[in-house]
Design an enzyme around this catalytic site. Structure first.
Site, PDB file in Angstrom:
ATOM      1  N   CYS A 186       0.874  -1.180   0.000  1.00  9.45           N
ATOM      2  CA  CYS A 186       0.000   0.000   0.000  1.00  9.45           C
ATOM      3  C   CYS A 186       0.908   1.225   0.000  1.00  9.45           C
ATOM      4  CB  CYS A 186      -0.973  -0.017   1.177  1.00  9.45           C
ATOM      5  SG  CYS A 186      -0.226   0.156   2.803  1.00  9.45           S
ATOM      6  N   ASN A 241       2.385   1.496   4.378  1.00  8.55           N
ATOM      7  CA  ASN A 241       2.658   0.232   5.059  1.00  8.55           C
ATOM      8  C   ASN A 241       2.317   0.264   6.544  1.00  8.55           C
ATOM      9  OD1 ASN A 241       5.455  -1.914   5.788  1.00  8.55           O
ATOM     10  ND2 ASN A 241       3.484  -2.536   5.007  1.00  8.55           N
ATOM     11  N   CYS A 245      -1.452   0.541   7.313  1.00 10.67           N
ATOM     12  CA  CYS A 245      -2.893   0.229   7.384  1.00 10.67           C
ATOM     13  C   CYS A 245      -3.239  -1.003   6.559  1.00 10.67           C
ATOM     14  CB  CYS A 245      -3.737   1.418   6.907  1.00 10.67           C
ATOM     15  SG  CYS A 245      -3.603   2.885   7.930  1.00 10.67           S
ATOM     16  N   ARG A 246      -3.361  -0.816   5.252  1.00  9.97           N
ATOM     17  CA  ARG A 246      -3.879  -1.875   4.386  1.00  9.97           C
ATOM     18  C   ARG A 246      -2.923  -3.047   4.198  1.00  9.97           C
ATOM     19  NH1 ARG A 246      -5.223   1.723  -0.641  1.00  9.97           N
ATOM     20  NH2 ARG A 246      -3.315   2.693   0.118  1.00  9.97           N
ATOM     21  N   SER A 247      -1.692  -2.780   3.791  1.00 13.27           N
ATOM     22  CA  SER A 247      -0.793  -3.904   3.502  1.00 13.27           C
ATOM     23  C   SER A 247      -0.423  -4.716   4.739  1.00 13.27           C
ATOM     24  CB  SER A 247       0.444  -3.449   2.725  1.00 13.27           C
ATOM     25  OG  SER A 247       1.189  -2.483   3.418  1.00 13.27           O
ATOM     26  N   ASP A 305      -8.107   3.401   1.125  1.00 11.81           N
ATOM     27  CA  ASP A 305      -7.227   3.687   2.259  1.00 11.81           C
ATOM     28  C   ASP A 305      -8.061   4.207   3.434  1.00 11.81           C
ATOM     29  OD1 ASP A 305      -5.210   4.342   4.002  1.00 11.81           O
ATOM     30  OD2 ASP A 305      -4.022   5.422   2.509  1.00 11.81           O
TER      31      ASP A 305
END
Length: 177
Positions: free
Chosen positions: A19, A22, A24-26, A141
């Protein structure tokens, strides 16, 4: 990719989730995927990174961690890092969370190949959402939004991880165009 080894056995598949920052999402994708594949011998290295270095060395966002913990992911530990050139050789799949991440990764991969040749990048760079049944699906995001964005992201990560396992590890083609 899962190439065959010298004895004919399939090489474990390595996966990098990417993401922007690095945090939140990934890392959420990495945590979910690790949990779902922890006893799967077909999985090798699992990691996550960001296309930017904004949060390098930082732990995941507390909202990411609380959603993971609420869903039984209690042992996840990670510090943010930026995507490295070596990732394109070290990972079989580099999975982007959104179109901007995919564009950045694809541009970087083209540059690596141009400068070092096709063997410099073994990775298949694509959207993680392609494994969710809808090609090009993005994970929005959640960083600037409310906590429910993290819950929605978790649900997507779970669905996408299941799709990856079915399509890549079990060889079932369930993708729709």
């Amino acid at each position: 990719m899962a190439a065959s080894g010298a004895n004919g056995a399939q090489k474990p598949v390595s996966v990098l989730f990417v993401c922007l920052g690095n945090i939140c999402r990934s890392p959420m994708a990495e945590g979910v995927f690790r949990s779902m594949t922890k006893r799967n011998p077909r999985i090798g290295t699992i990691d996550s990174a960001g296309t930017g270095a904004y949060h390098e060395g930082s732990p995941p966002d507390p909202r990411t961690m609380s959603v993971l913990e609420e869903n039984g992911e209690n042992s996840y530990n990670h510090l943010a890092r930026k995507v490295q050139l070596s990732d394109f050789k070290d990972f079989d799949y580099i999975l982007a969370m959104d179109a901007d991440n995919l564009s950045d990764l694809s541009r970087l991969q083209r540059r690596i190949i141009k400068n070092s040749g096709a063997n410099a990048s073994a990775a298949k760079v694509m959207m993680f959402g392609d494994f969710g049944g809808q090609k090009g699906e993005e994970v929005v995001d959640p960083y600037y939004g409310a906590r429910d964005g993290f819950t929605i992201a978790y649900e997507q990560m779970t669905r996408f991880s299941k799709g990856f396992i079915e399509q890549v590890l079990q060889g079932v083609d369930t993708a729709t165009s």
